[in-house]
Scaffold this active site. Structure first.
Site, mmCIF file in Angstrom:
data_model
loop_
_atom_site.group_PDB
_atom_site.id
_atom_site.type_symbol
_atom_site.label_atom_id
_atom_site.label_comp_id
_atom_site.label_asym_id
_atom_site.label_seq_id
_atom_site.Cartn_x
_atom_site.Cartn_y
_atom_site.Cartn_z
ATOM 1 N N CYS A 2 0.811 -1.200 0.000
ATOM 2 C CA CYS A 2 0.000 0.000 0.000
ATOM 3 C C CYS A 2 0.849 1.255 0.000
ATOM 4 C CB CYS A 2 -0.881 0.042 1.250
ATOM 5 S SG CYS A 2 -0.926 -1.424 2.243
ATOM 6 N N ARG A 50 -4.828 1.055 -0.245
ATOM 7 C CA ARG A 50 -4.655 -0.381 -0.081
ATOM 8 C C ARG A 50 -4.648 -1.141 -1.397
ATOM 9 N NH1 ARG A 50 -8.606 -4.933 2.702
ATOM 10 N NH2 ARG A 50 -6.953 -6.449 3.173
ATOM 11 N N LEU A 51 -3.623 -1.995 -1.540
ATOM 12 C CA LEU A 51 -3.603 -3.040 -2.547
ATOM 13 C C LEU A 51 -3.889 -4.334 -1.795
ATOM 14 C CD1 LEU A 51 -3.025 -4.044 -5.452
ATOM 15 C CD2 LEU A 51 -0.624 -4.245 -4.801
ATOM 16 N N ASN A 75 2.702 -0.307 5.379
ATOM 17 C CA ASN A 75 2.946 -0.682 3.989
ATOM 18 C C ASN A 75 3.911 -1.846 3.984
ATOM 19 O OD1 ASN A 75 3.552 -0.793 1.220
ATOM 20 N ND2 ASN A 75 5.089 0.821 1.390
ATOM 21 N N GLY A 76 3.516 -2.970 3.397
ATOM 22 C CA GLY A 76 4.423 -4.104 3.307
ATOM 23 C C GLY A 76 3.759 -5.411 3.652
ATOM 24 N N ILE A 292 10.772 -9.840 -20.336
ATOM 25 C CA ILE A 292 10.679 -8.992 -21.521
ATOM 26 C C ILE A 292 11.842 -9.296 -22.446
ATOM 27 C CG2 ILE A 292 9.348 -7.130 -20.490
ATOM 28 C CD1 ILE A 292 11.918 -5.563 -20.130
ATOM 29 N N SER A 364 10.909 -11.562 -6.947
ATOM 30 C CA SER A 364 12.045 -11.137 -7.775
ATOM 31 C C SER A 364 13.338 -11.709 -7.210
ATOM 32 C CB SER A 364 12.122 -9.610 -7.826
ATOM 33 O OG SER A 364 12.834 -9.103 -6.716
ATOM 34 N N GLY A 365 14.409 -11.591 -8.007
ATOM 35 C CA GLY A 365 15.718 -12.066 -7.575
ATOM 36 C C GLY A 365 16.634 -10.965 -7.100
#
Length: 633
Positions: A2, A50-51, A75-76, A292, A364-365
């Protein structure tokens, strides 16, 4: 995942304008498009976008305890919240939701400021305790999530997930910090805790800040650091086996979500390792992977991503991006809020855009190179340091310093014939040498870039002081560990994590970073440096441990990374944009720059005599920031 904002009256209980909190909050709508709310009371205002990822039905914020006297915006993700919830329930705390946010509320009630040591995850947190008249704030250990703040002249304290939320407050002083400008043209970003504004700051990774009504705002307090505490008696085989198990566990705890989840897959070692672990853990469904491709093969590594996708039978999606994808230049200035010069932000933006079409959460890396010494610059730094170690420091400076100063520059020559660069490198110590190696513009270039008027404002300040400060606080004096530590304090949060956070949140995509799990980072830091950089092989132990999971051509090929053809752009399609931006009024009116040197950079690059693409891009992004700042373009 968020966006958060807040206003706190450090002097008492003045009224907080809910409309102002709402405007600050809405600047970050992209971070949380699912829901948003604000809360105000005398002296305190909270905002949250908020997500929805976990506990979608009942995880709304701001969230308060049952008594209504402890509230939080956050957030997190706290990955160990189920274990913490059980522990807190055993202590008598009743839970009304199944969210990690409520865990933070009760953790504060139970443990106060020490609660932050219990959290495993990525977070930016603000807790209001009405009884204690205290606002407690914390940022995660590695800086995955951002936290900006400012103490205004009238005693109001404001904070937010992005600098644009602070800029929405009409009283934020927006004078540019000269030291931040010097830092930016060395590093390509403004390193923590500075921002481009003298009146605002970032809360550094691994720090808390506790503000009490009626008391001066104290300095932030560190609660964690990378330990670099050596493991005793660990063999290479032991390290290899344990590394895989710890990586698998770090990935596993990041797979909980009530929304579609997947991973970035570049075809590099780090992202491929994460996907391999995910595939072994998600046996009932294929892993969603995204990458991509570039039309220009010199920048394209999608074939390697395809190989890993086929090996693990992932649901793989690739979008091809035009190599000349420079239309995002002004978009980046809006995303990052302050000057930011990593051009790989362009492909990062695009891969996040692709991922969001299919998932809401992506692993992700990121972090593998800093943790395990994967960057080529570590190899160069150690080679230089090995030579330095053979010559007394006084002699190095006395002999090689003057040689480096007066020997003619030969950028056009093969590396072995560039004696000037070699002499300069040998005259420096480890920190100075590493700083010079990572700087976008050298000390000499920055001295010419800035006007006499601006240099006087710096009062002798140099960007190397950022690294000197971190080196002085370092828990290790091993050369390789030292430069890794410097990157973890500067490049990792200031460049890599900033890039990923803004690019992903621009598309309302949550990115989780298992290689930056703090328990994994702590353990890896204790491995022998020889297991990280062995000869010329970076990430040695990581690659060895992954040999049963990934093919040799993935593990041991030359690292590419996201690159864009800046040099060609600035001589071709962006030729006029460069001249207009660097030599136009926006930069001239600041009084910061030496226009003659800017003209020299442009002329020498566009004529083909020198490749000044990185310095030009850095200036270009500063000019884009200025236009956004001045005209809102």
């Amino acid at each position: 995942m968020c966006g958060i904002v807040g206003i706190f009256d450090t002097r008492g209980a003045r009224a907080i304008d809910p409309e102002l909190v709402r405007r600050m909050n809405e600047t970050q709508h992209h971070r949380g498009p699912d829901e948003g709310d604000v809360y105000t009371e005398a002296g305190v205002g909270f905002g949250h976008r908020r997500l929805s990822v976990i506990d979608i039905l009942s995880g709304q914020q701001p969230m308060f305890n049952a008594a209504g006297d402890v509230g939080v915006v956050f957030n997190g993700e706290i990955y160990n919240y189920p274990e913490l919830t059980a522990e807190l329930q055993a202590l008598g705390y009743a839970f009304r939701t199944k969210s990690d946010t409520e865990t933070i509320v009760h953790a504060w009630e139970a443990w106060g400021e020490e609660c932050v040591h219990r959290f495993r995850g990525m977070f930016a947190i603000a807790v209001w305790d009405r009884k204690a008249q205290t606002m407690f704030m914390a940022r995660d250990r590695l800086g995955v999530k951002p936290f900006y703040y400012a103490l205004l002249p009238d005693g109001m304290f404001i904070f937010g997930s992005e600098l644009k939320s602070l800029r929405a407050h009409p009283d934020l002083p927006r004078a540019i910090d000269p030291q931040a400008v010097e830092d930016y043209f060395a590093y390509g970003y403004v390193p923590e805790p500075k921002t481009i504004y003298a009146g605002a700051a970032k809360l550094s990774p691994g720090y808390t800040l506790t503000v009490k009504i009626g008391q001066p705002v104290p300095a932030p307090k560190q609660f964690w650091d990378v330990p670099f505490k050596a493991h005793a008696g660990m063999t290479e085989s032991d390290a290899s086996n344990e590394l895989v198990e710890r990586l698998r566990e770090a990935v596993k705890i990041r797979l909980k979500a009530e929304v579609p989840l997947g991973a970035f897959l570049s075809g590099g070692v780090d992202s491929s390792a994460v996907v391999a672990m995910m595939a072994g853990l998600m046996k009932d469904q294929p892993v969603n992977t995204c990458s991509i491709a570039f039309k220009h093969k010199d920048f394209d590594e999608s074939e390697y991503a395809e190989k890993v996708a086929r090996q693990y039978q992932t649901a793989h999606h690739t979008d091809t991006v035009d190599t000349d994808d420079y239309a995002l230049l002004d978009t980046l200035a809006d995303l990052y809020d302050e000057p930011y010069a990593d051009s790989s932000a362009i492909p990062t933006y695009r891969v996040c855009q692709l991922a969001r079409k299919r998932v809401t959460v992506a692993l992700s890396g990121d972090g593998g190179d800093e943790n395990l010494a994967g960057y080529r610059r570590y190899r160069y730094a150690m080679a230089e340091n090995k030579v330095r170690a053979q010559i007394p420091a006084g002699m190095r400076r006395m002999v090689f310093g003057p040689l480096g100063k007066y020997y003619p520059k030969a950028d056009w020559a093969p590396r072995v014939l560039r004696a000037k660069t070699t002499f300069e490198a040998l005259s420096r110590d480890l920190v100075e040498g590493y700083f010079h190696g990572v700087s976008i513009m050298s000390d000499a270039m920055r001295a010419r870039l800035f006007s006499d008027q601006f240099r006087s404002k710096l009062q002798g300040y140099r960007a190397i002081e950022v690294m000197r400060g971190h080196a002085a606080a370092s828990p290790t004096d091993d050369p390789l560990s030292m430069v890794q530590y410097l990157d973890m304090k500067t490049y990792l949060p200031g460049d890599i994590l900033t890039k990923v956070d803004r690019a992903s949140m621009a598309h309302a995509l949550e990115v989780r970073v298992p290689l930056l799990d703090h328990k994994l980072v702590e353990w890896i830091s204790g491995l022998s440096p020889e297991l990280k950089l062995k000869g010329s092989e970076g990430k040695y132990i990581f690659k060895k441990s992954l040999e049963p999971y990934l093919p040799e051509e993935i593990l041991y090929r030359k690292k590419m990374g996201f690159s864009v053809p800046l040099a060609a752009w600035f001589r071709g399609p962006l030729r006029e944009r460069v001249r207009t931006s660097l030599l136009g009024p926006a930069l001239a009116d600041t009084g910061i720059f030496n226009r003659e040197y800017l003209s020299e950079l442009v002329e020498q690059h566009q004529s083909g005599r020198r490749d000044y693409s990185a310095p030009i891009w850095t200036v270009l992004m500063f000019e884009a920031f200025l236009r956004k700042e001045t005209y809102g373009e």
